[in-house]
Design an enzyme around this catalytic site. Structure first.
Site, mmCIF file in Angstrom:
data_model
loop_
_atom_site.group_PDB
_atom_site.id
_atom_site.type_symbol
_atom_site.label_atom_id
_atom_site.label_comp_id
_atom_site.label_asym_id
_atom_site.label_seq_id
_atom_site.Cartn_x
_atom_site.Cartn_y
_atom_site.Cartn_z
ATOM 1 N N HIS A 9 -2.071 -13.671 -3.318
ATOM 2 C CA HIS A 9 -0.742 -13.115 -3.603
ATOM 3 C C HIS A 9 0.211 -13.193 -2.410
ATOM 4 O O HIS A 9 1.414 -13.142 -2.601
ATOM 5 C CB HIS A 9 -0.859 -11.666 -4.075
ATOM 6 C CG HIS A 9 -1.351 -11.545 -5.490
ATOM 7 N ND1 HIS A 9 -2.538 -12.088 -5.912
ATOM 8 C CD2 HIS A 9 -0.812 -10.952 -6.591
ATOM 9 C CE1 HIS A 9 -2.714 -11.832 -7.198
ATOM 10 N NE2 HIS A 9 -1.677 -11.158 -7.637
ATOM 11 N N ARG A 67 10.429 14.099 -12.873
ATOM 12 C CA ARG A 67 9.382 14.064 -11.826
ATOM 13 C C ARG A 67 8.021 13.627 -12.371
ATOM 14 O O ARG A 67 6.976 13.981 -11.830
ATOM 15 C CB ARG A 67 9.252 15.415 -11.130
ATOM 16 C CG ARG A 67 10.520 15.829 -10.435
ATOM 17 C CD ARG A 67 10.268 16.838 -9.346
ATOM 18 N NE ARG A 67 11.508 17.145 -8.674
ATOM 19 C CZ ARG A 67 12.382 18.040 -9.113
ATOM 20 N NH1 ARG A 67 12.135 18.743 -10.194
ATOM 21 N NH2 ARG A 67 13.493 18.246 -8.464
#
Ligand code: NAD
Ligand code: GLY
Length: 394
Positions: free
Chosen positions: A248, A121
């Site tokens: 982009h 995690r």
């Protein structure tokens, strides 16, 4: 050595920029609150040059690194490679205090960061960027992730590194085409934020291309400053951070259309910036003169500024744009320039203007801009896609 701070409260970190910093990695890591077990993730092209030095630098400070070498190239940003890395971290018994070092370009940084964001995690990670693109962009700001077959960077996280260690000397072994690809992101910072940086690039492109380290140190530090400022204001891209995506939207589309690997990221972004400039001239008041300066600087840097696209390929590109992460309600959103140093994000663009701009991309002069068109009702931007693949590099 130059230092840029990324100020994000408990997730703050420093970007160190200088010569021969690989050798101080162990010392720098021992200043952070990290355990002794770690993994160095790198790729098959970077490892022969730098892996031994990194392992020695860590070993000298009593760290216990495991070296993981992944295949070089975009295809390593994938779930199977992530799975292999998890297995190796587990075999090496990494725990919650352990950390991952990403030694490589944007591919290694994005993948290793994603592994660190998700293993147990989330464990710490340190970026040691070895391409110009990674040094000015991907190693800073905490975007990490991998690709799915359908599109790039679809799975990921925000996970800030604990440190970015940028050694300018590693650029000596970077192939020229990769170096030029990084310059697209450098030029982007001038366009989106800093007219003085843009002018410096116009004056010094010769020195930059010959990899003059004094100029590079200044330019890389300034790009990191700008990215740090943007990320500090908007870490998770609620708004402002989107300006980093100038060029982009169409750039990612061109990468996907051509097949990943045909264009380097910065090359596709360079063509995307030309498209964004044309849209900006039509829609947000970018002057013809400034548009031409941007296109000329991209050319000076040896980047492609045009692409031949047949009608069916333009239609396919249009479809790809509607899958882009930067869409809203199926409509791509663009970052457009008002002038050099000032851009606007979240711009919705009429489909016909996108179609006209894609059609104009076969010309490399800024003045070949298509006349802006207004949206037409019930209009299909292009007829259905064909199967031929005729994207060409120029
Ligand atoms: P890359 O990581 O594929 O590196 C380019 C090539 O250069 C590889 O073959 C690599 O092995 C080699 N290489 C790297 N450093 C070297 C060195 N010093 N000497 C010799 N060879 C070296 O490509 P890249 O352009 O660094 O990164 C592109 C990736 O970055 C894309 O996946 C893109 O999506 C991602 N990216 C991420 C962010 C972000 O914010 N996370 C931003 C921009 C780009
Ligand atoms: N490279 C885009 C970003 O970091 O947000």
């Amino acid at each position: 050595m130059r230092t840029v701070k990324v100020s994000l409260g408990s997730r703050s970190y420093r970007i160190r920029i200088g010569d021969d910093l690989l050798d101080v990695l162990g010392r720098e890591c021992s200043r952070l609150d990290l355990g002794k077990r770690c993994a160095v993730i790198t790729d098959t092209r970077v490892a022969p040059h730098y892996a031994d030095r990194i392992l020695r630098a860590l070993g000298a400070q009593d760290f216990h690194p495991r070296l993981i070498v992944i295949p070089a190239g975009e295809s390593s940003k994938s779930l199977p490679v992530v799975d292999r890395c998890y297995q190796e971290l587990s075999d090496h018994r990494l725990d919650r205090q352990s950390f991952v070092v990403a030694l490589g370009g944007g591919v290694v940084g994005d993948l290793a960061g994603f592994v660190a964001a998700t293993y147990l995690r989330g464990i710490g990670f340190v970026q040691v960027p070895t391409t110009l693109l990674a040094q000015v962009d991907s190693s800073v700001g905490g975007k990490v992730g991998i690709n799915l077959r359908s599109a790039k960077n679809l799975v990921g996280a925000f996970h800030q590194p604990k440190l970015v260690l940028t050694d300018l000397r590693v650029l000596d072994t970077l192939p020229p085409r990769e170096f030029r690809s990084g310059l697209a992101e450098v030029i982007k910072y001038g366009v989106i934020w800093d007219p003085a940086l843009f002018r410096l690039l116009e004056r010094s492109m010769g020195k930059i291309l010959s990899r003059d380290r004094a100029v590079l140190a200044r330019v890389i530090a300034r790009c990191c400053d700008i990215k740090a400022e943007v990320v500090t204001q908007d870490e998770q891209e609620g708004g402002l951070r989107a300006i980093l995506n100038f060029g982009h939207t169409i750039g990612h589309g061109i990468e996907a259309l051509a097949g990943y690997g045909r264009y380097l990221h910065g090359e596709a972004v360079a063509i995307g910036m030309v498209a964004a400039c044309r849209l900006s001239h039509a829609l947000t008041g970018l002057s013809r003169d400034e548009g031409a300066r941007i296109v000329n600087l991209l050319k000076q840097a040896g980047l492609p500024v045009s692409v031949q696209l047949t009608h069916p390929r333009r239609t396919r590109l249009f479809e790809i744009l509607s899958l882009d992460k930067k869409t809203s309600g199926g409509r791509p959103r663009f970052v457009l320039a008002h002038r050099i140093g000032h851009v606007l994000h979240g711009q919705e663009v009429p489909p016909q203007s996108i179609a006209d701009t894609l059609a104009s991309l076969s010309g490399s002069e800024f003045n070949s801009l298509a006349t802006p068109s207004r949206p037409r009702s019930r209009q299909q931007p292009c007829p259905p896609a064909g199967k031929e693949n005729d994207v060409q590099r120029e």
